[in-house]
Motif scaffolding. Structure first.
Motif, PDB file in Angstrom:
ATOM      1  N   CYS A 127       0.836  -1.201   0.000  1.00 51.86           N
ATOM      2  CA  CYS A 127       0.000   0.000   0.000  1.00 51.86           C
ATOM      3  C   CYS A 127       0.871   1.251   0.000  1.00 51.86           C
ATOM      4  O   CYS A 127       0.649   2.170  -0.799  1.00 51.86           O
ATOM      5  CB  CYS A 127      -0.927  -0.019   1.214  1.00 51.86           C
ATOM      6  N   ALA A 128       1.862   1.279   0.886  1.00 46.89           N
ATOM      7  CA  ALA A 128       2.741   2.448   0.970  1.00 46.89           C
ATOM      8  C   ALA A 128       3.495   2.656  -0.340  1.00 46.89           C
ATOM      9  O   ALA A 128       3.594   3.784  -0.834  1.00 46.89           O
ATOM     10  CB  ALA A 128       3.724   2.281   2.135  1.00 46.89           C
ATOM     11  N   ALA A 129       4.014   1.578  -0.922  1.00 47.64           N
ATOM     12  CA  ALA A 129       4.748   1.685  -2.186  1.00 47.64           C
ATOM     13  C   ALA A 129       3.835   2.176  -3.313  1.00 47.64           C
ATOM     14  O   ALA A 129       4.232   3.026  -4.123  1.00 47.64           O
ATOM     15  CB  ALA A 129       5.369   0.339  -2.549  1.00 47.64           C
ATOM     16  N   ALA A 130       2.619   1.657  -3.355  1.00 47.51           N
ATOM     17  CA  ALA A 130       1.674   2.070  -4.403  1.00 47.51           C
ATOM     18  C   ALA A 130       1.306   3.543  -4.258  1.00 47.51           C
ATOM     19  O   ALA A 130       1.226   4.275  -5.255  1.00 47.51           O
ATOM     20  CB  ALA A 130       0.416   1.199  -4.346  1.00 47.51           C
ATOM     21  N   ARG A 131       1.126   3.976  -3.025  1.00 51.59           N
ATOM     22  CA  ARG A 131       0.770   5.382  -2.805  1.00 51.59           C
ATOM     23  C   ARG A 131       1.926   6.308  -3.189  1.00 51.59           C
ATOM     24  O   ARG A 131       1.708   7.337  -3.828  1.00 51.59           O
ATOM     25  CB  ARG A 131       0.361   5.602  -1.349  1.00 51.59           C
ATOM     26  N   ILE A 132       3.145   5.941  -2.810  1.00 51.42           N
ATOM     27  CA  ILE A 132       4.303   6.750  -3.193  1.00 51.42           C
ATOM     28  C   ILE A 132       4.465   6.765  -4.709  1.00 51.42           C
ATOM     29  O   ILE A 132       4.704   7.813  -5.310  1.00 51.42           O
ATOM     30  CB  ILE A 132       5.592   6.247  -2.508  1.00 51.42           C
ATOM     31  N   SER A 133       4.323   5.609  -5.339  1.00 51.88           N
ATOM     32  CA  SER A 133       4.454   5.526  -6.798  1.00 51.88           C
ATOM     33  C   SER A 133       3.407   6.374  -7.500  1.00 51.88           C
ATOM     34  O   SER A 133       3.706   7.065  -8.480  1.00 51.88           O
ATOM     35  CB  SER A 133       4.330   4.067  -7.263  1.00 51.88           C
ATOM     36  N   THR A 134       2.185   6.307  -6.995  1.00 52.22           N
ATOM     37  CA  THR A 134       1.100   7.079  -7.609  1.00 52.22           C
ATOM     38  C   THR A 134       1.341   8.576  -7.460  1.00 52.22           C
ATOM     39  O   THR A 134       1.228   9.339  -8.424  1.00 52.22           O
ATOM     40  CB  THR A 134      -0.252   6.690  -6.993  1.00 52.22           C
ATOM     41  N   ALA A 135       1.698   9.008  -6.270  1.00 50.92           N
ATOM     42  CA  ALA A 135       1.967  10.427  -6.051  1.00 50.92           C
ATOM     43  C   ALA A 135       3.216  10.872  -6.814  1.00 50.92           C
ATOM     44  O   ALA A 135       3.246  11.948  -7.406  1.00 50.92           O
ATOM     45  CB  ALA A 135       2.127  10.711  -4.555  1.00 50.92           C
ATOM     46  N   GLY A 136       4.237  10.019  -6.812  1.00 49.24           N
ATOM     47  CA  GLY A 136       5.495  10.372  -7.469  1.00 49.24           C
ATOM     48  C   GLY A 136       5.419  10.436  -8.972  1.00 49.24           C
ATOM     49  O   GLY A 136       6.223  11.119  -9.616  1.00 49.24           O
TER      50      GLY A 136
END
Length: 121
Positions: free
Chosen positions: A98-107
């Motif tokens: 979840c954390a990786a997906a959120r960072i990837s999406t925002a980034g």
């Protein structure tokens, strides 16, 4: 932030907006206790070592459990602890994804984000 939207896909835009407006994946008051579990030998350390130890055993070990009541009794208590441990690891894996997906999406809003991901930290 980018000045233009290069993604005509409304679903991707909705996903991006949902990340920018998301609630925490865990309640803030659970962050420290969860983060500190890694240092808890009783809950994590022992089960980690037990998992590694038993995973390194071959059929002779399990044959002994199958044929030796004392060995079976000694290891019977490990089953629930190992299931509990695997459940904890799955929870952490889900939170990590979840954390990786959120960072990837925002980034992804930054043109060089993929390049930055490849750089050594």
């Amino acid at each position: 932030m980018a000045d233009t939207n290069t993604t005509p896909d409304k679903e991707l835009d909705a996903l991006y907006e949902s990340v920018l407006n998301c609630e925490p994946a865990i309640p803030p008051e659970e962050v420290e206790p969860l983060a500190n579990l890694v240092m808890n030998q009783e809950r994590v350390g022992r089960q980690w070592r037990l998992t590694a130890l038993i995973a390194g055993k071959d059929g002779a070990f399990f044959s002994d459990i199958a044929n030796n009541a004392a060995a079976a009794q000694a290891f019977a208590h490990c089953v629930d602890a190992l299931h509990d441990f695997s459940s904890l690891l799955r929870t952490m894996a889900d939170l990590s994804d979840c954390a990786a997906a959120r960072i990837s999406t925002a980034g992804c809003n930054h043109e060089d984000f993929i390049k930055w991901m490849a750089e050594e930290a």
